[in-house]
Enzyme design. Sequence first.
Site, PDB file in Angstrom:
ATOM      1  N   MET A   8       0.850  -1.184   0.000  1.00 59.41           N
ATOM      2  CA  MET A   8       0.000   0.000   0.000  1.00 59.41           C
ATOM      3  C   MET A   8       0.890   1.239   0.000  1.00 59.41           C
ATOM      4  SD  MET A   8      -3.142  -1.054   2.511  1.00 59.41           S
ATOM      5  CE  MET A   8      -4.125   0.253   1.801  1.00 59.41           C
ATOM      6  N   GLU A   9       0.926   1.920  -1.144  1.00 62.50           N
ATOM      7  CA  GLU A   9       1.797   3.073  -1.313  1.00 62.50           C
ATOM      8  C   GLU A   9       1.508   4.137  -0.248  1.00 62.50           C
ATOM      9  OE1 GLU A   9       3.187   6.255  -4.762  1.00 62.50           O
ATOM     10  OE2 GLU A   9       1.161   5.410  -4.785  1.00 62.50           O
ATOM     11  N   CYS A  98      -2.872  -1.191  -9.408  1.00 58.90           N
ATOM     12  CA  CYS A  98      -2.917   0.145  -8.818  1.00 58.90           C
ATOM     13  C   CYS A  98      -3.920   1.024  -9.553  1.00 58.90           C
ATOM     14  CB  CYS A  98      -1.536   0.791  -8.862  1.00 58.90           C
ATOM     15  SG  CYS A  98      -1.527   2.468  -8.164  1.00 58.90           S
ATOM     16  N   LYS A 139      -0.347  -9.207  -9.028  1.00 58.05           N
ATOM     17  CA  LYS A 139      -1.540  -8.721  -8.347  1.00 58.05           C
ATOM     18  C   LYS A 139      -2.388  -7.973  -9.361  1.00 58.05           C
ATOM     19  CE  LYS A 139      -3.016  -6.496  -4.035  1.00 58.05           C
ATOM     20  NZ  LYS A 139      -3.893  -5.365  -4.371  1.00 58.05           N
ATOM     21  N   HIS A 168      -7.547  -8.539  -6.330  1.00 60.58           N
ATOM     22  CA  HIS A 168      -8.329  -7.523  -5.621  1.00 60.58           C
ATOM     23  C   HIS A 168      -9.692  -7.476  -6.307  1.00 60.58           C
ATOM     24  CE1 HIS A 168      -8.508  -3.357  -3.575  1.00 60.58           C
ATOM     25  NE2 HIS A 168      -9.716  -3.702  -3.974  1.00 60.58           N
ATOM     26  N   ASN A 201      -8.376 -10.679  -2.132  1.00 61.61           N
ATOM     27  CA  ASN A 201      -8.030  -9.398  -1.509  1.00 61.61           C
ATOM     28  C   ASN A 201      -9.185  -8.421  -1.728  1.00 61.61           C
ATOM     29  OD1 ASN A 201      -6.144  -6.602  -2.554  1.00 61.61           O
ATOM     30  ND2 ASN A 201      -6.274  -7.223  -0.425  1.00 61.61           N
ATOM     31  N   GLU A 203     -11.524  -5.387   0.893  1.00 59.09           N
ATOM     32  CA  GLU A 203     -12.629  -5.148   1.824  1.00 59.09           C
ATOM     33  C   GLU A 203     -12.697  -6.184   2.943  1.00 59.09           C
ATOM     34  OE1 GLU A 203     -15.192  -2.000   2.566  1.00 59.09           O
ATOM     35  OE2 GLU A 203     -13.690  -2.255   0.990  1.00 59.09           O
ATOM     36  N   GLY A 225      -5.075  -5.666   3.740  1.00 59.62           N
ATOM     37  CA  GLY A 225      -4.505  -4.342   3.548  1.00 59.62           C
ATOM     38  C   GLY A 225      -4.910  -3.399   4.662  1.00 59.62           C
TER      39      GLY A 225
END
Length: 344
Positions: A8-9, A98, A139, A168, A201, A203, A225
Amino acid sequence: MQLLLAPMEGLLDFVLRDVLTRIGGADRCVSEFIRISGTLLPERVFLRYMPELAHGSRTLAGVPVRAQLLGSDPVSMAENAAFLATLGPEGIDLNFGCPARTVNRHGGGASMLQDPENIARLVAAVRRAVPAHLPVSAKMRLGFDDRGLMRECAQAMVENGACELVVHARTKADGYRPPAYWEQIPLIRAAVGPQIRIIANGEIWTVQDALRCREQSGCTDLMLGRGSVADPGLALAIRAAVVHGVPAADSVAPIQPAAVPWAALLPHMQQFWDWVCQRLTPNQRAGRLKQWLNLLRRRYPEAETAYQQVRVMTDQTLITQWLALQRCQQPMSAGVPAPANLGQ
């Protein structure tokens, strides 16, 4: 069951990775994405994003960290992956998820999901460029504007060398808005076959979310995350629920208290602050603590009061004094290590 910490940036960096892995429950982390844009990055850049490379590609708690690369040019990505491989990463992960506007405007991240053929070229180039023993994973999201190409994108990754996919369960257009569409993941599983590990991935904020995700996605393995940042004991709580055989049908029960009590979290928060002050520039420090406290408010009533107190502070000394006062008011056992050098 494998539980992974997400990349997570600007949030789940090496400092928070180390704190969360000390609390426990995670099997592996993935670094923040390292952007590749046409040049061969020097060693210091890889170490800046992933100081764990200087420690056997592990956090100081001993949890492996996989390096994530983001880019759209197969040649440049392959060259950088080959150099990165000489630094001893646990593996290399490729970012096709992303949703950031700047990243997508330059053809990286989720924008790649519009072009399965380029995904195939990129994954194949990276796979050829690194030693055979080094895992290459990917991912992805369910798509860019829609889910029309999700199967083709997943197949492009797997058929060209990706050994593992994290999905995700939202499109780029969905952003981070709930819900996550976990029920779409079995369609990807059917497209790539059962031999590839698929990790769900998106929520997963609570144990109840994790149990529903496992049921709907058909995935044993999960990537956590923001849920782990908001509840640092979430991975431990999920493991306990699975070990004790809590059925997914019970996941509608009221949300349980955070697995790590607030008083037990404070020493880790002190550790986090010490490392932030050691490693980050002065203008970044207060913001990082406020960012974490803001997410902790989702699971800790005490974090609301803490956030309101700290949000007006900018002076490092005042924040240090504030943290010391919190710990004096709620004594905890010793055992949290002093700040360590995580690399240059």
